[in-house]
Design an enzyme around this catalytic site. Structure first.
Site, mmCIF file in Angstrom:
data_model
loop_
_atom_site.group_PDB
_atom_site.id
_atom_site.type_symbol
_atom_site.label_atom_id
_atom_site.label_comp_id
_atom_site.label_asym_id
_atom_site.label_seq_id
_atom_site.Cartn_x
_atom_site.Cartn_y
_atom_site.Cartn_z
ATOM 1 N N ASP A 145 -2.166 6.797 6.321
ATOM 2 C CA ASP A 145 -3.230 6.130 6.046
ATOM 3 C C ASP A 145 -2.872 4.532 6.860
ATOM 4 O OD1 ASP A 145 -4.600 3.552 5.489
ATOM 5 O OD2 ASP A 145 -3.099 3.587 2.569
ATOM 6 N N LYS A 169 -12.492 -2.377 7.811
ATOM 7 C CA LYS A 169 -11.931 -3.200 8.392
ATOM 8 C C LYS A 169 -11.893 -2.966 9.372
ATOM 9 C CE LYS A 169 -8.385 -2.946 4.425
ATOM 10 N NZ LYS A 169 -8.037 -4.040 4.072
ATOM 11 N N TRP A 179 0.742 -1.404 -0.018
ATOM 12 C CA TRP A 179 -0.309 -0.171 0.208
ATOM 13 C C TRP A 179 1.161 1.416 0.318
ATOM 14 C CZ3 TRP A 179 -4.497 -1.023 -1.894
ATOM 15 C CH2 TRP A 179 -5.117 -1.892 -1.313
#
Lengths: 362, 362
Positions: B175, B199, B104
Site C-alpha cells: 500500500d 495524496k 492502515w
C-alpha cells in the site's frame, strides 16, 4: 468550436451553469484558499458540502427518514455485488427475483449468481430484443423471494418502466442509474435504490445508494466497501469519499432545485421526449425500435431508413454541434440521450437537423 | 484570502498550475465543446486522456512490461479486500504475512481476516506506538506465505520504509497511498502496488493498482469490481471509470514530469523533510515522536512543549496562511503533510512561523 449539444449516454452533459461555477471555484473555493479537490474530507468546509448534497438528495427525492443516503464508489456494477452481499444471509436457501429488461439487468443477474445460486428471472423481454418492458401481469414473482431487482430505465435499449412493480412485502431493489430524479417517485415503494451518478446526477465516480434501514446490517463480516451498515454508520466517510464528484453532484442538485425540482424536470422531460418521438414517428425516414408504451424519456434510439447513411448523419450532425449520437452496437443506428441537463433547445436543434437531413437524403 | 499552504494528509494540496489548467479546460476541453466530465469514457478524446495517464504512470514509475496498470475505485480500503480475493484460492490452507506499521496496516489485516484465517503478523511496532519501522532482521517471514503485505508510509504515525523488504520468492504487496512517486523505486521488487490517489497523485476517487501479470487470474468467479483479470482485460473500462479524477491524475503526472520526474521530486522531498525535522530537533520547544531512522518524508508529526498552546498555534498558523496542521488524535500535536505538490516555500513559511511562535511562547 463553442459548447456542443452532447447526447452521450453517460458520462453525459452537465448544466453549463454548474461547470461555470466549478470553473470559478476551482483554484479557491469560497475564499478557503484551496480547491475542493484539496480539502480534507473531514474539514468543516467539506463536511458542509457533503451534508448539503445529502440534504438535497433527500429533499428532491422526498426520501423518508427511515432510509440511509450513501455516497459510494464502483458504480452500479459494484452494487450488483453489494446488494446480494447485504441481503442474502444463506446463499444455499435464499432466492431473489430479477426482472431482465436489458444489458444492465443481465449483468446484475450474472454478478448476483456469483453470490448465491437461486437467482430467478421473474420476467424478461429478451425475445423481442428488449424493445418493451414486461407488464405487472407478466411478472412471475415468488412471494418467498428475499428481494426483487429491476432496472428502471434501460440506457442501451431505450425502454423505461412507467410503473413501479407491486412486489407485495418483498423489498424492491432498483438500479435507477439512468433515470433517477427525472420523474416523480414514491421512494417508500423501494427497499434499495442505487444509481451511478454519471447520467442525471453528476460526474462518474460516485454512486448514490438509498437504503431502507431494515435492510442494513443483516450480515456480519462484509468487506467494508460493500457493507451498508458500516458505510451508514460512518455517513459515507468510512474512508476518503470521492470528494470532488460529490461536490459536483451537489451543484447539479442545486441547479435542479433552482429549476423547480423533480416535478419541473419531469414536465420538461416528457415534452422533450414527446417531441423527439413524434418527429421520428412522423417521418418515413427514421424509425424507433422500441414499443410505444415502454419508451424511455431518457435514451431514444432511432434508426435511419438506410444504414449506409449513418456515417454521413453522424458527421453532419457533429458539424451542426450535435455530438455523441452513435447508437449502441446491440441496437444499431443512433441514440439520443436527453437527461435532465439536456436543454430543450438541444432537442429542438436535433429535430431540425434530422428534418433537414431527411430532406436532403430522403 | 489568497491560496494557502495546505498541509492536509489527504485529500491534499495539488500543484496550482494543474488547478489552473483544469479551471481553464472546465467548460470546453481543448475545443471539444464539452467538459472532460461530460465525455463518454469511450470517446476518442477521453481514450487519449486515460492512455496518456497510464503512459505517464508507466514512465515515471519505470514499470516493467509484465505489469498491468489499473485505475480502480474504492481507495486502499477496497484493495484490502481485493488483494486476498485475487491471491488466496484456498482460504483454509493459504496464509499471508502482514507487516503492521500503523492504522492502515491494521485495517488491511482486519479486512484480510474476513477473507481467510491465516493472516500472520510478521512484525509490528505497535508496542512503541508505531514510532518506528521494523528492520529487515525483525521481519519473521514465513517462506510458505502466499504474499507479504506492507504499508510503505504511515500517514498517521509519520514513519516510512527506507528499504524494500527482501521477501525472497514470496510476492510483496504494498500500500503506497501516501508516498507513491515521492522517491525512486524498483517496481520489479513488488508483486502488487496500490495507492489511493488523494495524496501524491490527484483527487480522491481513483486508486492506482500496479499488478504483475502472474498474480492476475488466479481465481474465477470474483465480483467484477474486485477482479484484476477482468479489469485488466477491459483496461479499467469494465464499467465507467472515474473519468475526471483520472484526467486530473494525468495532469498531476504531466506536472511531475515537467519538474524532472521522480528523481527531482525525491531530491526536493529529502530537502523539505530535512529542513523541517532539523527545525524541530534544533528547538527545545517542538518535539517529534518518531525515531530518526524511520521518519517519513511525507507526513511529519510534531508536538509543542505545552499542549495548552496547540489551539493558539493552529489559529495563528491559519492567520499566516498555513492550514490543516492539526495532528491525528492517535498521535496528538501537529502534523505537516508535505507531499510532492507542497512547494518548498510552504515548508519554509511553516518553519518561519514555528520559530516566530516559539520566540513568542517559548
Amino acid at each position: 468550436m463553442g459548447r456542443v449539444f452532447n447526447f452521450s449516454a453517460g458520462p453525459a452533459a452537465l448544466p453549463v451553469s454548474v461547470l461555470e461555477r466549478a470553473r470559478d471555484e476551482m483554484v479557491d473555493y469560497q475564499n478557503s484558499g484551496m480547491s475542493v479537490m484539496e480539502m480534507s474530507h473531514r474539514s468543516k468546509e467539506y463536511m458542509a458540502i457533503i451534508a448539503k448534497a445529502e440534504a438535497l438528495v433527500r429533499k428532491l427525492m422526498g426520501i423518508p427518514k427511515n432510509y440511509h443516503v450513501l455516497f459510494q464508489q464502483g458504480g452500479a456494477t459494484m452494487q450488483f455485488t453489494t446488494v446480494p452481499m447485504n441481503l442474502i444471509s444463506d446463499p444455499s436457501t435464499q432466492s431473489a427475483d430479477y426482472i431482465n429488461t436489458g444489458s444492465w439487468s443481465k449483468k446484475a443477474i450474472k454478478e448476483a449468481k456469483k453470490q448465491f445460486a437461486n437467482v430467478r428471472v421473474a420476467a424478461t423481454s429478451e425475445e423481442v430484443n428488449f424493445s418493451r418492458i414486461p407488464t405487472q401481469d407478466e411478472l412471475k414473482l415468488n412471494p418467498e423471494s428475499t428481494y426483487v431487482h429491476m432496472t428502471t430505465n434501460n440506457t442501451i435499449f431505450g425502454t423505461e418502466f412507467h410503473y413501479t412493480p407491486d412486489t407485495g412485502s418483498v423489498p424492491l431493489v432498483a438500479d435507477m442509474s439512468s433515470n433517477i430524479l427525472s420523474r416523480k417517485l414514491d421512494v417508500s415503494r423501494f427497499g434499495i435504490i442505487y444509481a451511478g451518478a454519471q447520467k442525471n446526477l453528476g460526474p462518474s465516480g460516485v454512486t448514490l445508494v438509498v437504503v431502507r434501514d431494515d435492510l442494513v446490517g443483516r450480515n456480519d463480516g462484509l468487506p467494508l466497501m460493500a457493507d451498508y451498515k458500516a458505510q451508514a454508520e460512518k455517513e459515507s466517510m468510512l474512508n476518503t469519499p470521492p470528494t470532488y464528484a460529490i461536490y459536483i453532484l451537489g451543484l447539479v442538485l442545486e441547479w435542479m432545485e433552482s429549476k423547480g425540482g423533480v416535478e419541473a424536470m419531469e414536465k420538461i422531460n416528457i415534452r422533450k421526449a414527446a417531441k423527439l418521438y413524434s418527429a421520428i414517428d412522423a417521418s418515413g425516414f427514421y424509425g424507433c425500435p422500441t414499443q410505444v408504451e415502454s419508451r424511455s424519456r431518457m435514451n431514444i434510439p432511432f434508426t435511419l431508413k438506410d444504414d449506409g447513411l449513418n456515417a454521413a448523419f453522424l458527421e453532419q450532425a457533429k458539424g451542426a454541434g450535435l455530438v455523441t449520437l452513435k447508437g449502441h452496437r446491440s441496437v444499431g443506428g443512433m441514440r439520443a440521450s436527453i437527461y435532465n441537463a439536456m436543454p430543450e433547445e438541444g432537442v429542438d436543434a436535433l429535430i431540425s437537423f434530422m428534418q433537414d437531413f431527411e430532406r436532403k437524403n430522403g
